[in-house]
Scaffold this motif. Sequence first.
Motif, PDB file in Angstrom:
ATOM      1  N   SER A 273      -6.203 -12.400   0.030  1.00  0.00           N
ATOM      2  CA  SER A 273      -4.918 -11.926   0.531  1.00  0.00           C
ATOM      3  C   SER A 273      -4.244 -11.121  -0.573  1.00  0.00           C
ATOM      4  CB  SER A 273      -4.035 -13.103   0.948  1.00  0.00           C
ATOM      5  OG  SER A 273      -2.791 -12.639   1.429  1.00  0.00           O
TER       6      SER A 273
ATOM      7  N   ASP B 271      -8.519  -8.411   2.140  1.00  0.00           N
ATOM      8  CA  ASP B 271      -9.802  -7.828   1.771  1.00  0.00           C
ATOM      9  C   ASP B 271     -10.892  -8.869   2.008  1.00  0.00           C
ATOM     10  OD1 ASP B 271     -11.617  -5.858   0.412  1.00  0.00           O
ATOM     11  OD2 ASP B 271     -11.786  -7.504  -1.024  1.00  0.00           O
TER      12      ASP B 271
ATOM     13  N   LEU C 108      -5.292  -4.666   7.832  1.00  0.00           N
ATOM     14  CA  LEU C 108      -3.839  -4.519   7.727  1.00  0.00           C
ATOM     15  C   LEU C 108      -3.188  -5.406   8.782  1.00  0.00           C
ATOM     16  CD1 LEU C 108      -3.323  -0.662   7.282  1.00  0.00           C
ATOM     17  CD2 LEU C 108      -3.797  -2.394   5.559  1.00  0.00           C
TER      18      LEU C 108
ATOM     19  N   LEU D 222       1.120  -4.544   1.476  1.00  0.00           N
ATOM     20  CA  LEU D 222       0.253  -3.370   1.371  1.00  0.00           C
ATOM     21  C   LEU D 222       0.808  -2.388   0.343  1.00  0.00           C
ATOM     22  CD1 LEU D 222      -2.092  -1.600   2.420  1.00  0.00           C
ATOM     23  CD2 LEU D 222      -0.525  -0.761   4.174  1.00  0.00           C
TER      24      LEU D 222
ATOM     25  N   PHE E 185      -4.446   1.462  -0.122  1.00  0.00           N
ATOM     26  CA  PHE E 185      -5.381   1.264   0.978  1.00  0.00           C
ATOM     27  C   PHE E 185      -6.160   2.552   1.218  1.00  0.00           C
ATOM     28  CE2 PHE E 185      -6.122   1.370   5.661  1.00  0.00           C
ATOM     29  CZ  PHE E 185      -6.969   0.281   5.761  1.00  0.00           C
TER      30      PHE E 185
ATOM     31  N   THR F 192       0.699  -6.585  10.398  1.00  0.00           N
ATOM     32  CA  THR F 192       2.146  -6.446  10.451  1.00  0.00           C
ATOM     33  C   THR F 192       2.613  -7.036  11.772  1.00  0.00           C
ATOM     34  OG1 THR F 192       4.015  -4.934  10.183  1.00  0.00           O
ATOM     35  CG2 THR F 192       2.185  -4.150  11.520  1.00  0.00           C
TER      36      THR F 192
ATOM     37  N   TYR G  66       1.012  -6.243   5.485  1.00  0.00           N
ATOM     38  CA  TYR G  66       0.206  -7.010   4.549  1.00  0.00           C
ATOM     39  C   TYR G  66      -1.251  -6.547   4.588  1.00  0.00           C
ATOM     40  CZ  TYR G  66       4.306 -10.024   4.768  1.00  0.00           C
ATOM     41  OH  TYR G  66       5.593 -10.500   4.718  1.00  0.00           O
ATOM     42  N   GLN G  67      -1.981  -6.863   3.527  1.00  0.00           N
ATOM     43  CA  GLN G  67      -3.373  -6.430   3.419  1.00  0.00           C
ATOM     44  C   GLN G  67      -4.285  -7.593   3.060  1.00  0.00           C
ATOM     45  OE1 GLN G  67      -4.056  -3.433   0.431  1.00  0.00           O
ATOM     46  NE2 GLN G  67      -6.158  -3.037   1.077  1.00  0.00           N
TER      47      GLN G  67
ATOM     48  N   ASP H 216     -11.455  -4.043   5.117  1.00  0.00           N
ATOM     49  CA  ASP H 216     -10.016  -4.117   4.828  1.00  0.00           C
ATOM     50  C   ASP H 216      -9.257  -4.346   6.122  1.00  0.00           C
ATOM     51  OD1 ASP H 216      -9.580  -3.593   1.917  1.00  0.00           O
ATOM     52  OD2 ASP H 216     -10.717  -1.785   2.386  1.00  0.00           O
TER      53      ASP H 216
END
Length: 512
Positions: free
Chosen positions: A227, A113, A203, A231, A234, A205, A110-111, A201
């Motif tokens: 959210s 910002d 990441l 991902l 990136f 997991t 997931y990403q 940013d």
Amino acid sequence: EVHKPDSVEEALSSPQWCEAMKVEFQSIQDNNTWKLVPRPSNKKVIGVKWIYKVNFHSDGSLDKYKARLVARGYAQKEGEDFDETFAPTARYSTIRIVLALAAIFLWAVYQLDVKSAFLNGDLEEEVYVEQPQGFSIPGFEEYVYLLLKALYGLKQAPRAWYQKIDAYLLSLKFQRSHTDSNLYVLMLDDAICILVLYVDDLLLTGSHKELIDWVIAQLTSTFAMSSLGLLQYFLGLEVMQHASGIFLCQKKYARQLLEKFEMQNCASISCPMDPNSKLSIHDDSPEYDSKSYRQLIGSLLYLVNTRPDLAYATSVLSQFSNAPRQSHWQAAQRVLRYIHGTVDYGINYSGGDTLVGYCDADWAGCIDTRRSTSGYCFLFGGGPISWKSQKQRITSSSSTEAEYKSYLDATSEALWIQQILSHLGYSTSTSTLLYSYSQSAISLAKNSIIRGRSKHIDVHFHFVRDYIADGHISLEYCSTKDNIADLLTKPLPRPTLDTLLHRMGFGPSIWS
């Protein structure tokens, strides 16, 4: 292409850009970043500037207009306006290791910002900035802002943001990696959550979706964050998550690169460099524009983050950036022609939980200095996670010495990867296999033998022996045709290149 305003006046006359500026200014105000004070007589006041950017989705569609207010940090002096700087950027190798690990265990990535990340950092220094153009407070035009928190453009802003987010993550019981300070791991019972920080940013997991959701909830309650879900895009890297693996590429960037240098309609070619040609600084062809050449080399260096097949060619071409010739530019264009035919290539992480490395050296390959080129590549999760192609710093007197020296970088990288995997909770109980085709160099590394052709080798290269003896590294022979690192030390014909790339797990997506 969306036009970006050339002046503040032009931006204020555009509804989209004007709204973007208002959003940025309001976020600064809401964050209590500064307070309006009379202009000090004995303190430097730093100017500010509006920067305009257009964000796009990975498919090229418009995402949003973005205006950012930045301080003119170039006016600051080290030791006077700030003490130290730090950029919170994870290594690309770390990012690839995390993606490979996620592919092995079939974890979703997931990403997040962070909105105006640097505005969260607390300043230790006393810093004043001018009021931004177009947003002066009526009746207080001569006043300035005293910064309470960091602002983009300040030399100390990245450090201040990192200290803020680092302290918060540690308060959540995350453990910071000693080998990459932007990698964090949270372990609760049998659950693990991995977080990678790259400026603004993040990441995420891990093994349990509930733990990841809890971490996201904690972060979004403290910092203004978006959210972005699974991902996908990136740092210019395109990530395609499938049910049985992950595909990593830079297709969009590669196409933009071809368009930038007007090669989008060129004829494709089978390999990035001509195996039968040797480039030299003493070339007698006409000089070429160094600015354009450096722009291309810089762009290729960024593309190498997902394209190990370009590492050797880019390394060689970068050696002529100071005074490029027409022949060097033609060789660089050849790389673009190769990219045109392989624009969809990327890394397939599809399993394979053993860490394996390959190293190689091309003895005296540089015709100008007679230095050798070293190369290594490590595979994990079914694809490459780390690679390097570099000319050796000193001249080797034999192929054995050149190969032996290549073990130095490869062993150092293997130990670093082992430490990263250990911090991620992945046990590497067995030694890392490191393959080489030079039996004489393997013998020299495994045995403390002194011969006339090797007694002059600097002692710091011999640390490889210690790690072989301790069981951290297992050096084994493989034939040249099976040595993946061969493509990192010399230009290869297309059949050989294709074979090695396939063994590496590099090529078009296997899930297409």
